[in-house]
Scaffold this active site. Sequence first.
Site, PDB file in Angstrom:
ATOM      1  N   GLU A 105       0.855  -1.198   0.000  1.00 41.71           N
ATOM      2  CA  GLU A 105       0.000   0.000   0.000  1.00 41.71           C
ATOM      3  C   GLU A 105       0.880   1.233   0.000  1.00 41.71           C
ATOM      4  O   GLU A 105       1.965   1.229   0.585  1.00 41.71           O
ATOM      5  CB  GLU A 105      -0.865   0.021   1.259  1.00 41.71           C
ATOM      6  N   HIS A 128      -6.490 -11.246   5.620  1.00 42.99           N
ATOM      7  CA  HIS A 128      -6.595 -11.221   4.157  1.00 42.99           C
ATOM      8  C   HIS A 128      -5.615 -12.160   3.453  1.00 42.99           C
ATOM      9  O   HIS A 128      -6.003 -12.963   2.612  1.00 42.99           O
ATOM     10  CB  HIS A 128      -6.345  -9.804   3.632  1.00 42.99           C
TER      11      HIS A 128
HETATM   12  C1  BG6 Z   1      -8.072  -3.341   5.856  1.00 35.46           C
HETATM   13  C2  BG6 Z   1      -6.918  -2.912   6.734  1.00 35.46           C
HETATM   14  O1  BG6 Z   1      -8.606  -4.538   6.316  1.00 35.46           O
HETATM   15  O2  BG6 Z   1      -7.597  -3.504   4.513  1.00 35.46           O
HETATM   16  C3  BG6 Z   1      -6.310  -1.636   6.198  1.00 35.46           C
HETATM   17  O3  BG6 Z   1      -7.388  -2.720   8.051  1.00 35.46           O
HETATM   18  C4  BG6 Z   1      -5.905  -1.785   4.756  1.00 35.46           C
HETATM   19  O4  BG6 Z   1      -5.179  -1.269   6.986  1.00 35.46           O
HETATM   20  C5  BG6 Z   1      -7.061  -2.330   3.926  1.00 35.46           C
HETATM   21  O5  BG6 Z   1      -5.517  -0.508   4.273  1.00 35.46           O
HETATM   22  C6  BG6 Z   1      -6.593  -2.683   2.540  1.00 35.46           C
HETATM   23  O6  BG6 Z   1      -7.692  -2.991   1.746  1.00 35.46           O
HETATM   24  P1  BG6 Z   1      -7.621  -2.805   0.164  1.00 35.46           P
HETATM   25  O7  BG6 Z   1      -8.898  -3.384  -0.318  1.00 35.46           O
HETATM   26  O8  BG6 Z   1      -7.469  -1.349  -0.095  1.00 35.46           O
HETATM   27  O9  BG6 Z   1      -6.413  -3.565  -0.295  1.00 35.46           O
END
Ligand code: BG6
Length: 496
Positions: free
Chosen positions: A225, A249
């Site tokens: 990210e 995840h």
């Molecule tokens: C969330 C986390 O579950 O997922 C966050 O708590 C993270 O910290 C986010 O930024 C990322 O999700 P995506 O869908 O943007 O990859």
Amino acid sequence: MTDAAIETNQTSPPTNIVIFGAAGDLTKRKLLPALINMQRAGLLHPDSVVTGVVNNRTEAEWLELVHQGIVDYAPELNLQETEWQAFAERMHMVPGDLGDAETYTRLGEALQELDGQKNALFYCAIPPQWYTRTAEGLQAAGLTRQDNGFRRIVIEKPFGMDLESAKSLNTELQQVFDESQIYRIDHYLGKESVQNLMVFRFANSIMEPLWNRQYIDHVQILAAESIGIEYRANYYENSGALRDMIQSHLMQVMTLVAMEPPVELTDDAVRDEKMKVLRAVRPFEFQTPKCQAVFAQYAKGQVNGEKVPAYVGEEDVAPDSVTETFAAAKFFVDNWRWQGVPFILWTGKRMKKRVSEIVIRFREVPFNLFDPDGPAPLPNALVFRLQPDEGVFLRTNAKKPGLTTEMQRLVMRAPYAPDGSDVAEAYEVLLYDVLQGDATLFSRADEVEESWKIIEPLLEEAKLRTDIKRYPAGTWDVPGMGPLLAGCVGGWHKPS
Ligand code: BG6
């Protein structure tokens, strides 16, 4: 409702969708935009209503707040005034505090008035410490009985902070709801690109013969990210990247990569296979994970040309915090298919760019026929780009045009939506599935507990941490990743 939705009978059943935390960020950013999109597609039944449980606001204030929130946080929705008005017709508010029994009584009366016969979905978009109290409040008010329709509860992540707390939460919720009524959200499973992995694996006969230790050298599952912690220090300081992304995840994605073909596409058949993968994960041993994990924290740097502070300079972060904003762990799945194949899961905030991928790296060819003294040809890799620019890429070697036999990298690209059609938002997929009663994309109690159990030794180690390595924000320069991937062909995959 669109004609297509009526004809194919895809519309979800009429439901009272009750949102706890209805003035919060998740509601504005994700839940209401997802429901509005479902309304657009004819997937939300015309009789479904959205009831927000909100404290210290009037209904008019709440509606104004969430409307503005959707406009600000979900601009891609391009919400028009008339459409909002039509959606707002479905919305009702019940005032009250989650800790007050009266709130649930009022909610019961409101639901009765709306239509006592309908199904009810309770969505907990609230801090985790309120999950149990809310479930108990619903039970005490008689709102969990399934006499006139279904009653389901959606629990957001984090589901526990470790094995013990996850087990307690499971026990407490299961005293109120049956497991089949509990939907634990992991929004990565709602990403269409993640579901595409299953289709790619099980609808193509060329994949299965290659999908094992004989051909695959290792797997990397990554979620990089570019954002920082976005004013969530209170949560993140106690969580860190390992809990925030890997336990949930990325481990869920790993189970989909590693699982055996399920016998059918039912929720339990799929989740049984995922569970078998978790049970085969080799345990980390306390004090030895150092060579199997990397933890680091961002220092100040530049992201997309903008200067950003170090993690310890973020609002509400302790100046001596050793919380990890980058975590990587090397897992082994000790079963017939995967024995000896490392699965490296990694994630970081404030990295060079935002990208999530599954990288399947194949073994090298036995020798370089085209240049016997030169380096081995680059390993083949199958890359599932989960976001952004969803798609599947196959990295191969090919001949460079010309009279000599020189090699060049040839990447075959297959975008997930080549015709530019919209890729559904994860929350839309998941909300639709809960309404349809399909729990395939939700984590079962045993999966959640098993994944906490696996990373417990890493959490124990983190507790003893007194210092942490640093990487400059906006880079891939994380110390320790080279050694972690030593022996993996091609080394650390830094997304391009
Ligand atoms: C969330 C986390 O579950 O997922 C966050 O708590 C993270 O910290 C986010 O930024 C990322 O999700 P995506 O869908 O943007 O990859």
